[in-house]
Each structure stands twice: as structure tokens, then as C-alpha cells.
Design a protein around this motif. Structure first.
Motif, PDB file in Angstrom:
ATOM      1  N   PRO A 245      55.742 105.837  70.673  1.00 22.08           N
ATOM      2  CA  PRO A 245      54.665 106.823  70.544  1.00 22.08           C
ATOM      3  C   PRO A 245      55.206 108.253  70.510  1.00 22.08           C
ATOM      4  N   ALA A 246      56.312 108.499  71.203  1.00 21.83           N
ATOM      5  CA  ALA A 246      56.917 109.836  71.142  1.00 21.83           C
ATOM      6  C   ALA A 246      57.348 110.163  69.722  1.00 21.83           C
ATOM      7  N   ARG A 247      57.923 109.188  69.045  1.00 20.06           N
ATOM      8  CA  ARG A 247      58.353 109.414  67.661  1.00 20.06           C
ATOM      9  C   ARG A 247      57.156 109.683  66.752  1.00 20.06           C
ATOM     10  N   VAL A 248      56.074 108.937  66.959  1.00 19.91           N
ATOM     11  CA  VAL A 248      54.866 109.139  66.149  1.00 19.91           C
ATOM     12  C   VAL A 248      54.271 110.514  66.435  1.00 19.91           C
ATOM     13  N   LEU A 249      54.174 110.865  67.704  1.00 17.62           N
ATOM     14  CA  LEU A 249      53.623 112.171  68.067  1.00 17.62           C
ATOM     15  C   LEU A 249      54.452 113.301  67.457  1.00 17.62           C
ATOM     16  N   HIS A 250      55.754 113.132  67.452  1.00 17.77           N
ATOM     17  CA  HIS A 250      56.630 114.133  66.838  1.00 17.77           C
ATOM     18  C   HIS A 250      56.318 114.266  65.344  1.00 17.77           C
ATOM     19  N   LEU A 251      56.154 113.139  64.668  1.00 15.57           N
ATOM     20  CA  LEU A 251      55.835 113.165  63.238  1.00 15.57           C
ATOM     21  C   LEU A 251      54.497 113.852  62.964  1.00 15.57           C
ATOM     22  N   LEU A 252      53.591 113.768  63.924  1.00 18.59           N
ATOM     23  CA  LEU A 252      52.273 114.389  63.791  1.00 18.59           C
ATOM     24  C   LEU A 252      52.274 115.855  64.219  1.00 18.59           C
TER      25      LEU A 252
END
Length: 78
Positions: free
Chosen positions: A37-44
Motif C-alpha cells: 500500500p505504501a508503493r500504491v500511495l506513493h504512485l498516487l
């Protein structure tokens, strides 16, 4: 966690966050579960939340090589 990773790789970010959130409800102490989820949040562009998730992963598993790698990568990308 696998579904969340697959969805992230397909750029289906909202669905990836839903899946990982559900998985973390079942397994909140899974340190690596906080990395996706950290990676997804970063992408967002939600960098503060991403760093908070990575910090939590490192609290659960200090020195985990993968979490440290992603944390360092994310910090250098900001």
C-alpha cells in the motif's frame, strides 16, 4: 497480499488499496503487507501516507531489507 500486488502492477490503484487494506485487517502485523500500500500511495502522490506505512513496516520488522530498500527509494524520489 498477492492480489494487491497484481492490481498495483496493472495500475488499478484504488482496487489495490482496497485489497491490501482488507488483508491488513486480517494480518496487521505482517510487515511486508504494509509495503505494497505504501508503493500504491506513493504512485498516487500521497507521499506522507506512504512514508507512514513504510515506517510502520519497519517498526514491525526493523532492518527488513525489502522495506528498507523501498523506504530509501521513496525518500530519494521525493
Amino acid at each position: 497480499m498477492g492480489w494487491g500486488v497484481n492490481l498495483r502492477m496493472q495500475r488499478r490503484h484504488a482496487e489495490a488499496l482496497e485489497r491490501t487494506d482488507r488483508a491488513l485487517e486480517v494480518e496487521p502485523d505482517n510487515a511486508l503487507g504494509w509495503v505494497n500500500p505504501a508503493r500504491v500511495l506513493h504512485l498516487l502522490g500521497r507521499h506522507d501516507e506512504a512514508v507512514a506505512d513504510l515506517d510502520h513496516a519497519l517498526e514491525l520488522a526493523p532492518g527488513d531489507a525489502y522495506a528498507v530498500e523501498i523506504h530509501d527509494w521513496m525518500a530519494s524520489a521525493l
